[in-house]
Design a protein around this motif. Structure first.
Motif, PDB file in Angstrom:
ATOM      1  N   ARG A 201      99.427  77.851  43.767  1.00 25.82           N
ATOM      2  CA  ARG A 201      98.801  77.456  42.445  1.00 25.82           C
ATOM      3  C   ARG A 201      97.738  78.227  42.065  1.00 25.82           C
ATOM      4  O   ARG A 201      97.735  78.583  40.969  1.00 25.82           O
ATOM      5  N   VAL A 204      99.611  81.141  40.630  1.00 31.35           N
ATOM      6  CA  VAL A 204     100.202  80.985  39.337  1.00 31.35           C
ATOM      7  C   VAL A 204      99.155  80.944  38.362  1.00 31.35           C
ATOM      8  O   VAL A 204      99.270  81.731  37.102  1.00 31.35           O
ATOM      9  N   ALA A 226     106.241  77.292  46.863  1.00 30.68           N
ATOM     10  CA  ALA A 226     106.572  77.580  45.433  1.00 30.68           C
ATOM     11  C   ALA A 226     107.952  77.329  45.151  1.00 30.68           C
ATOM     12  O   ALA A 226     108.143  76.336  44.083  1.00 30.68           O
ATOM     13  N   LEU A 231     107.623  76.367  41.326  1.00 25.54           N
ATOM     14  CA  LEU A 231     107.005  77.449  40.615  1.00 25.54           C
ATOM     15  C   LEU A 231     107.566  78.741  40.750  1.00 25.54           C
ATOM     16  O   LEU A 231     108.260  79.038  41.748  1.00 25.54           O
TER      17      LEU A 231
END
Lengths: 247, 523
Positions: A201, A204, A226, A231
């Motif tokens: 996270r 990202v 991920a 993601l």
């Protein structure tokens, strides 16, 4: 200069392209690279679990495979850290001491031994975040550590800055462990995964398209997180980027 | 006492002020002075989303007698409570960040750490000498000095002193040593009422929980959790989780008990051999109350707390609060050298395993610890697990290397609750090589048959496989074809710890080894 190529077991099994990039990159600098066929692993998984006795034979095999080389180079800070600092389940003979002293992680070898100034073939027109593997960072000193009051430096970023088109972005917690931790990743899978998902996270949020690291093990763990979270982060080893991979 | 007003949120940082952002959002009770929000380390942290649904507080490790504590099981329950886990992680990371800020403001930071380490190592290797000197000087100051081999003896000595004075109520400030000794439960059995004066510790006492952190004992609790505890024990409205109201409720309930207490007790951060005095650091001033309000003051002192000279104290005071909370100094640094006029002061010097630890070749430097908690704040495992998951007096990295000295079997799994990332050793103000000791403890556990059967069997198999190239080649081929060929349910099941929260790696077409053989076999 006789260089032995050390391909860690998980690179061999899961990330062969990292071994190939390391080999090709070293050859670009005119180095004669040899790959000892009987290599398996450095012994870290057992030592990491406290089982030093169980890693003794593997360590002895490692030394037999690599004792004839001037330099042993591998694309993993974690495995090189083990060889240099923890390969002590075997008797410390001259051969063992020589192997331990001559084993280098790829970034170190390029930065400190070859002192590479340019990678004319390398272009990576992407926004990237760099993941510091903990053993590369705190174990063998790839970069200055955020916990210490020292002048900042980074060997991997020094090299990446020589790649055309690359843009490096910062993570909110640049030195935070991603939770792989070797056998920790399965024996404490809940905590390990949580750390991995948090790391992804952070990556990202940084706006990076790619995460680059010198250790495939951390990236294997992060990629698994991920993908599970859906993601779209992409992971690539620094050897591939420096060898001219474009994506 | 006026000055205390602005310190309320600071004091609350010990436990309640876990989400000051909520108060900031509501706009009426954020810690503001002269129009500026206070940026004290304990008074600020990053915003969290508030939610109307109350998440029950996850409890700590399940303790069953002498059975091995399973930290990962308790950690999984903590992670399954996302409000708590996120608050805890953000809150402690915030302390780590503030610690970094303080470090950068001190050019000689690394020299200070080196010096602090050297002073501690010198003292520990001359411990008998400095303890003698400390005892002599303390006695000369009119203090009674007692020696306790272990926790039981400590508790009996304190009980004896209280008994001699007919004391039935004892106010005390926070002390990890008394936690080691099981002091509160002992005193409950003999009918002495203990009132903890540290806010966070009092919350934990009322909730019948151990401290989850050496500096901020209730840091794992949300303000709503505290409101629940106070509703049960102090009769407040459980829906009112305003931190100032909570602090005031606690103050109103506890002040009379403090003023009426028969005896007071403190711990000790530093015992100075050359003066015979002790120094106690707090942010709430509660050690001063415990030491000065009643006529009888008892201080429990771990024998590793001694330092040679007063000038050495300066080194540690500069490091302690900066490392712990990212503040330059604790609000109160209290020096106690003797009994107040008409009063009586006792020191109980406690070993409780410290001499034995001093004799451990690889682990004796863990005695340098000054209990700042920096290793806990930086530890990514601790931040996501909560301190109670360790099921021991000490949690986090320092706990992993100290707890096994109290009970090797019970705490044999703890050294495995680490990714060995090494951040703990880097933040340690006295330079304990914590992560290396964690690793060394794993070896001790393996050699003493303290690994679980599964772990040991896996490592034995791996050791054989990796020592034999032909076996290893066959295994890799099988693993890759299994990952490619098996249906999803066969790969992702409860036996696959990797795949519970992660996808397994994509198996490549061929290994590096096969590629090399195919493309470079001539060489």
């Amino acid at each position: 200069m006789r260089v032995g190529l050390f391909v860690p077991c998980y690179v061999d099994a899961f990330h062969p392209q990292v071994g190939i990039a390391t080999l090709e990159l070293l050859e670009r600098f005119g180095i004669e690279v040899e790959y000892p066929f009987d290599q398996t692993c450095c012994g870290q998984p057992m030592t990491n679990s406290g089982c030093h006795q169980e890693s003794a034979e593997t360590e002895a095999l490692f030394v037999r495979n690599f004792e004839k080389f001037d330099y042993i180079v591998g694309p993993s800070g974690s495995c090189v850290h083990h060889v240099r600092h923890n390969l002590d389940a075997v008797e410390q003979t001259d051969a063992v001491r020589k192997v331990r002293a001559n084993t280098f992680e790829l970034v170190e070898f390029l930065h400190d031994v070859l002192k590479v100034e340019v990678f004319p073939w390398a272009e990576f027109p992407h926004r990237v975040a760099y993941h510091n593997n903990c053993n590369a960072l705190r174990g063998i000193g790839h970069s200055s550590m955020s916990e210490l009051r020292v002048a900042p430096f980074s060997k991997p970023l020094d090299l990446l800055r020589k790649v055309r088109g690359i843009e490096v972005v910062k993570l909110a917690r640049p030195d935070e462990c991603c939770g792989f931790g070797g056998t920790f990743s399965v024996f404490a899978e809940g905590i390990s995964s949580k750390m991995g998902h948090d790391k992804v996270r952070d990556e990202v949020r940084s706006g990076a398209e790619y995460v680059i690291s010198s250790d495939s093990s951390c990236m294997m763990h992060q990629q698994g997180c991920a993908e599970r979270a859906g993601l779209p982060m992409k992971y690539i080893h620094i050897a591939q980027v420096l060898n001219g991979a474009s994506s | 006492m006026k000055g205390l007003e602005s310190d309320i949120p600071i004091a609350l940082g010990a436990g309640v002020e876990t989400r000051p952002e909520e108060s900031a959002a509501s706009g009426d009770d954020s810690p503001v002075k002269n129009g500026r929000r206070l940026q004290h380390a304990e008074g600020a942290s990053h915003p969290l989303r508030s939610t109307s649904v109350r998440e029950p507080q996850p409890r700590g490790a399940r303790i069953r007698g002498n059975h091995r504590v399973d930290q990962t099981e308790a950690a999984a329950r903590f992670i399954a409570a996302p409000q708590h886990e996120k608050m805890h992680d953000d809150r402690l990371w915030d302390l780590r960040t503030k610690r970094d800020g303080q470090m950068h403001a001190i050019p000689e930071w690394e020299e200070l750490r080196t010096l602090a380490s050297a002073i501690k190592e010198h003292t520990l290797t001359h411990l008998d000498h400095y303890l003698d000197e400390f005892e002599q000087n303390a006695r000369a100051n009119g203090v009674h000095v007692h020696w306790a081999m272990d926790g039981d003896e400590h508790n009996q000595i304190v009980h004896g002193i209280l008994h001699d004075h007919g004391a039935k109520t004892l106010i005390k400030s926070k002390s990890m040593l008394t936690e080691e000794c099981g002091f509160r439960s002992y005193m409950a059995r003999v009918g002495v009422e203990i009132i903890e004066t540290d806010l966070g510790e009092r919350i934990q006492q009322l909730d019948n929980e151990d401290p989850s952190h050496v500096v901020v004992p209730a840091v794992h609790k949300l303000r709503g959790d505290v409101a629940q505890v106070f509703a049960t024990h102090l009769g407040i409205d459980p829906a009112d989780d305003n931190v100032h109201h909570l602090a005031e409720a606690q103050r109103q309930a506890t002040r009379p008990l403090i003023l009426d207490a028969d005896a007071g007790m403190t711990g000790c951060n530093f015992a100075i051999a050359e003066t015979g005095g002790i120094t106690v650091c707090t942010n709430e001033g509660n050690a001063d109350l415990s030491a000065n309000v009643p006529k009888l003051h008892i201080a429990s002192v771990g024998i590793e707390k001694v330092i040679p000279r007063l000038e050495h104290l300066a080194v540690f005071i500069r490091l302690l609060s900066r490392s712990a909370l990212g503040s330059p100094i604790t609000q109160y640094t209290s020096h106690v050298r003797g009994p107040r006029n008409g009063g009586e002061m006792h020191l109980v010097l406690v070993d409780n395993g410290r001499s034995a630890r001093l004799a451990l070749d690889k682990f004796w430097t863990s005695l340098k610890c000054i209990r700042c908690g920096a290793c806990m704040n930086t530890c990514p495992v601790y931040r996501r697990s909560g301190g109670l998951s360790y099921g021991a007096t000490y949690s986090g990295p320092i706990g992993l290397i100290i707890d096994p000295t109290f009970n090797r079997h019970k705490y044999s799994a703890l050294p495995f609750s680490s990714s060995l990332n090494g951040s703990c050793s880097n933040v340690c103000p006295v330079k304990i090589n914590i992560h290396e000791q964690i690793s060394a403890w794993r070896q001790v556990m393996a050699e003493n048959h303290e690994l679980t059967f599964v772990k040991k069997a896996a490592m034995k198999a791996a050791g054989v496989l990796l020592a034999h190239p032909a076996l290893y080649r066959a295994a890799i081929a099988t693993a890759d074809s299994a990952l490619n060929g098996l249906p999803r349910f066969a790969v992702y099941n409860r036996l696959n710890a990797w795949g519970k929260h992660r996808e397994v790696p994509h198996a490549p077409r061929e290994s590096f080894h096969s590629w090399y053989k195919r493309n470079r076999s001539a060489s």
